[in-house]
Structure formats: C-alpha cells, structure tokens
Write a protein that holds these residues in place. Structure first.
Motif, mmCIF file in Angstrom:
data_model
loop_
_atom_site.group_PDB
_atom_site.id
_atom_site.type_symbol
_atom_site.label_atom_id
_atom_site.label_comp_id
_atom_site.label_asym_id
_atom_site.label_seq_id
_atom_site.Cartn_x
_atom_site.Cartn_y
_atom_site.Cartn_z
ATOM 1 N N UNK A 110 6.846 10.344 9.696
ATOM 2 C CA UNK A 110 5.744 11.200 10.145
ATOM 3 C C UNK A 110 5.829 11.429 11.647
ATOM 4 N N UNK A 111 6.140 10.364 12.382
ATOM 5 C CA UNK A 111 6.215 10.470 13.829
ATOM 6 C C UNK A 111 7.312 11.434 14.272
ATOM 7 N N UNK A 112 8.508 11.296 13.714
ATOM 8 C CA UNK A 112 9.607 12.147 14.183
ATOM 9 C C UNK A 112 9.361 13.607 13.822
ATOM 10 N N UNK A 113 8.580 13.859 12.754
ATOM 11 C CA UNK A 113 8.264 15.234 12.382
ATOM 12 C C UNK A 113 7.039 15.765 13.122
ATOM 13 N N UNK A 114 6.448 14.889 13.948
ATOM 14 C CA UNK A 114 5.329 15.294 14.798
ATOM 15 C C UNK A 114 5.680 15.123 16.263
ATOM 16 N N UNK A 115 6.975 15.241 16.585
ATOM 17 C CA UNK A 115 7.403 15.201 17.974
ATOM 18 C C UNK A 115 7.360 13.851 18.634
ATOM 19 N N UNK A 116 7.368 12.786 17.837
ATOM 20 C CA UNK A 116 7.380 11.446 18.404
ATOM 21 C C UNK A 116 6.013 10.809 18.565
ATOM 22 N N UNK A 117 4.998 11.387 17.948
ATOM 23 C CA UNK A 117 3.650 10.817 18.054
ATOM 24 C C UNK A 117 3.621 9.389 17.495
ATOM 25 N N UNK A 118 3.044 8.429 18.206
ATOM 26 C CA UNK A 118 2.959 7.060 17.684
ATOM 27 C C UNK A 118 2.013 6.982 16.486
ATOM 28 N N UNK A 119 2.341 6.113 15.546
ATOM 29 C CA UNK A 119 1.504 5.889 14.374
ATOM 30 C C UNK A 119 1.337 4.393 14.150
ATOM 31 N N UNK A 120 0.146 4.004 13.736
ATOM 32 C CA UNK A 120 -0.103 2.630 13.305
ATOM 33 C C UNK A 120 0.250 2.485 11.834
ATOM 34 N N UNK A 121 0.689 1.297 11.450
ATOM 35 C CA UNK A 121 1.040 1.008 10.061
ATOM 36 C C UNK A 121 -0.228 0.661 9.289
ATOM 37 N N UNK A 122 -0.502 1.340 8.166
ATOM 38 C CA UNK A 122 -1.683 0.995 7.374
ATOM 39 C C UNK A 122 -1.607 -0.457 6.911
ATOM 40 N N UNK A 123 -2.649 -1.231 7.119
ATOM 41 C CA UNK A 123 -2.607 -2.641 6.712
ATOM 42 C C UNK A 123 -2.618 -2.784 5.201
ATOM 43 N N UNK A 124 -2.055 -3.876 4.715
ATOM 44 C CA UNK A 124 -2.065 -4.198 3.295
ATOM 45 C C UNK A 124 -3.308 -5.015 2.972
ATOM 46 N N UNK A 125 -3.902 -4.743 1.825
ATOM 47 C CA UNK A 125 -5.054 -5.504 1.347
ATOM 48 C C UNK A 125 -4.727 -6.999 1.428
ATOM 49 N N UNK A 126 -5.504 -7.800 2.172
ATOM 50 C CA UNK A 126 -5.203 -9.228 2.332
ATOM 51 C C UNK A 126 -5.118 -9.981 1.010
ATOM 52 N N UNK A 127 -5.913 -9.570 0.026
ATOM 53 C CA UNK A 127 -5.859 -10.245 -1.275
ATOM 54 C C UNK A 127 -4.540 -9.974 -1.978
ATOM 55 N N UNK A 128 -4.030 -8.754 -1.839
ATOM 56 C CA UNK A 128 -2.713 -8.446 -2.402
ATOM 57 C C UNK A 128 -1.636 -9.282 -1.715
ATOM 58 N N UNK A 129 -1.688 -9.310 -0.392
ATOM 59 C CA UNK A 129 -0.703 -10.090 0.349
ATOM 60 C C UNK A 129 -0.745 -11.555 -0.065
ATOM 61 N N UNK A 130 -1.927 -12.097 -0.231
ATOM 62 C CA UNK A 130 -2.071 -13.502 -0.602
ATOM 63 C C UNK A 130 -1.492 -13.780 -1.986
ATOM 64 N N UNK A 131 -1.681 -12.856 -2.909
ATOM 65 C CA UNK A 131 -1.166 -13.013 -4.269
ATOM 66 C C UNK A 131 0.360 -13.166 -4.243
ATOM 67 N N UNK A 132 1.021 -12.301 -3.490
ATOM 68 C CA UNK A 132 2.479 -12.365 -3.454
ATOM 69 C C UNK A 132 2.966 -13.530 -2.606
ATOM 70 N N UNK A 133 2.213 -13.899 -1.581
ATOM 71 C CA UNK A 133 2.578 -15.077 -0.787
ATOM 72 C C UNK A 133 2.515 -16.352 -1.618
ATOM 73 N N UNK A 134 1.668 -16.358 -2.636
ATOM 74 C CA UNK A 134 1.565 -17.518 -3.538
ATOM 75 C C UNK A 134 2.660 -17.509 -4.608
ATOM 76 N N UNK A 135 3.582 -16.590 -4.536
ATOM 77 C CA UNK A 135 4.619 -16.521 -5.558
ATOM 78 C C UNK A 135 4.156 -15.800 -6.804
ATOM 79 N N UNK A 136 3.208 -14.846 -6.639
ATOM 80 C CA UNK A 136 2.669 -14.058 -7.754
ATOM 81 C C UNK A 136 1.959 -14.953 -8.770
ATOM 82 N N UNK A 137 1.149 -15.860 -8.210
ATOM 83 C CA UNK A 137 0.317 -16.729 -9.034
ATOM 84 C C UNK A 137 -1.132 -16.425 -8.720
ATOM 85 N N UNK A 138 -1.920 -16.130 -9.745
ATOM 86 C CA UNK A 138 -3.331 -15.801 -9.532
ATOM 87 C C UNK A 138 -4.175 -17.056 -9.476
#
Length: 390
Positions: A362-390
């Motif tokens: 998106x940035x390179x197609x907008x002339x180099x405009x900086x973009x922030x990375x959308x954060x991942x849902x913390x609960x999703x991140x935690x699920x995978x950090x646990x080895x995909x154990x609920x």
C-alpha cells in the motif's frame, strides 16, 4: 506407527514438497491428489501411486481415510480452501503466504481457533541451514543484541518464475513485496525477535512492464522453467496481466525497536539472499545462502573492512529441496499433526509477515506513505502461542 495419509491440493511449482511428504513406511504417504488441471493430475499420479485423484478439493475433505491436507494452490485461493479444510476437521499445511490480505489472514486464524483444527503454515526458510545458523549465532550472543537487519534479495529468474503466470497479477498476489518477500520478512522477524509495527516502501515496474505478453487464456511456453533468456530485456511470453512491481524496497520498525530494511530486484544476474544483522557487539553477514556457504562475523574493531572476518561459520550440508528445508518442514508438520505442541513455524508469524508486506505494498503504491500494521486480536495470538490449545 502407521503412515499419516495426506491429500495434496495443487500440483504446480511446489510439487517437490509433496514428494518430500511421500515416504511410504517412514511416517507419511501422499494418498490423494487434487488439481483443477487434469493433465497435471495425470502427470503427477505416477510419482505417488495415489489411489484418489480429483479436480475438486472438497472431495478430499469428505474422506475419513485422509488424516491431513497440504494446500499448495495460488495465493488468492488460500483463504477459501484453508477455511474449508479447517471446518472439515482436516489439519492443514498451508503454503506461504498465509493469504494476500491482512483480513484474510485473520479470518483463517479465527476459524482455526473456533474449530480447534490444527493449522500449519509453510514458511520453510525457518528450516534452511543458513537461517538456522544465523539464528543460532544471534542466540549465543556472538554479536550482542540485534539492533538492525538488512536484506538484499537478488532474483535472477524473476522474469520467468514470477512474470509468466498468475504471480504477475496483483489480484492474485497483492504484489511481490508480499508474495516473494513473505519468506524474508518472516526471517527478519525471527532473527530480530520482534514483529513489524510500521512500514514505508517504494517500488516500480521498471523492466517487465514493456516486454511482450501472451494473449489471455493462452498456455505458458514449453520449457518455460528450463530455458532462460539473458539479458532480461530478451524475455518474451510474459503473463497477459503484468501489474506487480519488479523492484521494491521497504523500511520497517519492529515492536522491540529494531530497524530493518528489505530490497528486492527481479532482473539481477544472480539469485540469492544476503542478510546483514548488526548488534551491539558486532555484525554477521551471509555469503551465499545454501549448504556449504559461509556466514561471517565481525565482532572486534574498529577497523576497515576485513575479508577474513573474526569468525567464519559454514552452512551445514543438507539433502532435499530448498537447502534441505523441505524434508525438515514436512517432518515437523507430520509430527505436529500427530502430537501437537510447539513448532518452529508460526501462524501468527505468518500473519505478521503478510501484514508487513501488505501494508508496505500500500505504501509503495501511495508514494511511500508510512503505514502502521493492524494489530492482531490478543486472544488469537494467545491461542497460537499456546500451541493451538484452547
């Protein structure tokens, strides 16, 4: 222990990975093949002795005699096929990139958590000898704490591998700063110990935009991955749609303060990745990226450039595709399907590499405009950090 019975969807350029998974009597067997091209099915069937051949991947999801699915289809199909596999309760190996948008990645992760079906993403460079060697050097503290990472990616075959088929169409890939760079962005994150939070990028279609293309819906030329033209301006028979950049550069700030940069060119005369990691007590750089090549470390100084360096490490010998990575990643996937647990690859890391590449595009197609990375849902991140154990 009986062999894990695997169905393979997609018999294109990554079919070598399916061959790595076909080890009758040694843990896994490719028991089913799927491709929308009947000629590809017929051509590959003899390599696997698979008893199930189909042009519709959904047929595989209905079979109780298949334990897992490997998906190696074009990038824009990943979301739909992966979600269908997860909903059907079939553990899935999904070739990188996870998807071609951040939203698609997050939908796949959400379905994996909801269903509890195991998801594995094929970032095989985490199993390449040169990457694991650099990771080990950093972990041992040989260059101190990593502070900046630079990657130069020279792609001599870019005009053949990426501009003669669907890779050249941004509706199928988003762009090569996502599709091709997803590997390297994942490695940057792994070596630096953090994820990108902000990017900017520049890029252009500098060379392949003006070369002769095939008419729509015409096949690729015979020998298209066996015969290579030089110089790049002599290439012909490009895809009917060519609208992705053949040169791109991006800058990244990671969540741990590391600053990183990535550069990619698809018309260089050579093909390799060059990493430089500079820490608080030295730097490392790889010279070549295959078995037998060298990673050099300089951790005394100050001085001018010293070719002899302070420590030279040899990338270990290995057998199998991608410097021995393909058999290693398949072995990890088979173990993960059977037992679960921690893996060197990570669906969260796969999402974060896509997110960095997507926002940089998106940035390179907008002339180099900086973009922030959308954060991942913390609960999703935690699920995978646990080895995909609920």
């Amino acid at each position: 222990m009986e062999d894990l019975r695997i169905g393979v969807v997609g018999l294109g350029l990554r079919t070598s990975l399916a061959r790595a998974a076909h080890r009758p009597g040694k843990g896994s067997v490719v028991a089913a093949l799927c491709d929308t091209d009947p000629a590809a099915l017929k051509r590959q069937a003899g390599h696997f002795e698979a008893g199930i051949l189909t042009e519709d991947y959904r047929t595989l999801l209905e079979r109780p005699d298949l334990d897992a699915i490997i998906v190696m289809t074009p990038d824009d199909t990943h979301e739909r096929i992966a979600i269908d596999c997860l909903e059907a309760g079939k553990p899935v190996y999904l070739e990188k990139p996870l998807a071609i948008t951040v939203e698609s990645c997050d939908r796949i992760l959400e379905v994996a958590r909801r269903t509890g079906t195991r998801l594995y993403v094929g970032h095989n460079m985490r199993h390449m000898g040169v990457v694991r060697l650099m990771r080990d050097i950093i972990r041992k503290g040989v260059i101190g704490e990593p502070k900046t990472v630079w990657v130069r990616h020279f792609v001599s075959y870019g005009g053949d591998y990426y501009f003669k088929d669907w890779h050249a169409d941004r509706t199928r890939t988003t762009g090569l700063l996502l599709q091709k760079a997803a590997h390297d962005l994942d490695v940057v994150h792994w070596l630096a110990g953090g994820y990108t939070t902000r990017v900017n990028a520049f890029g252009d279609l500098m060379l392949y935009g003006d070369l002769p293309r095939r008419a729509p819906d015409t096949p690729r030329p015979e020998g298209w991955l066996k015969e290579f033209d030089w110089p790049p301006t002599q290439r012909r028979d490009l895809n009917s749609v060519v609208d992705v950049e053949d040169v791109s550069v991006m800058n990244m700030r990671l969540d741990n303060g590391v600053i990183a940069a990535y550069q990619q060119c698809h018309f260089s005369p050579d093909y390799f990745r060059n990493y430089t990691v500079i820490g608080t007590e030295g730097r490392l750089e790889n010279f070549g990226d295959g078995p037998g090549d060298t990673v050099k470390v300089w951790n005394t100084g100050p001085s001018d450039y010293r070719d002899d360096c302070d420590i030279a490490y040899r990338v270990p010998e290995a057998k199998g595709g991608h410097g021995g990575a393909d058999p290693q990643i398949i072995a990890e996937f088979v173990r993960f399907v059977r037992e679960g647990g921690a893996t060197d690859t990570s669906p969260v890391a796969a999402r974060m590499s896509v997110a960095a590449g997507y926002m940089a595009t998106l940035s390179l197609r907008e002339g180099g405009m900086p973009y922030d990375i959308p954060p991942l849902d913390p609960e999703l991140a935690a699920y995978f950090d646990r080895g995909q154990v609920r």
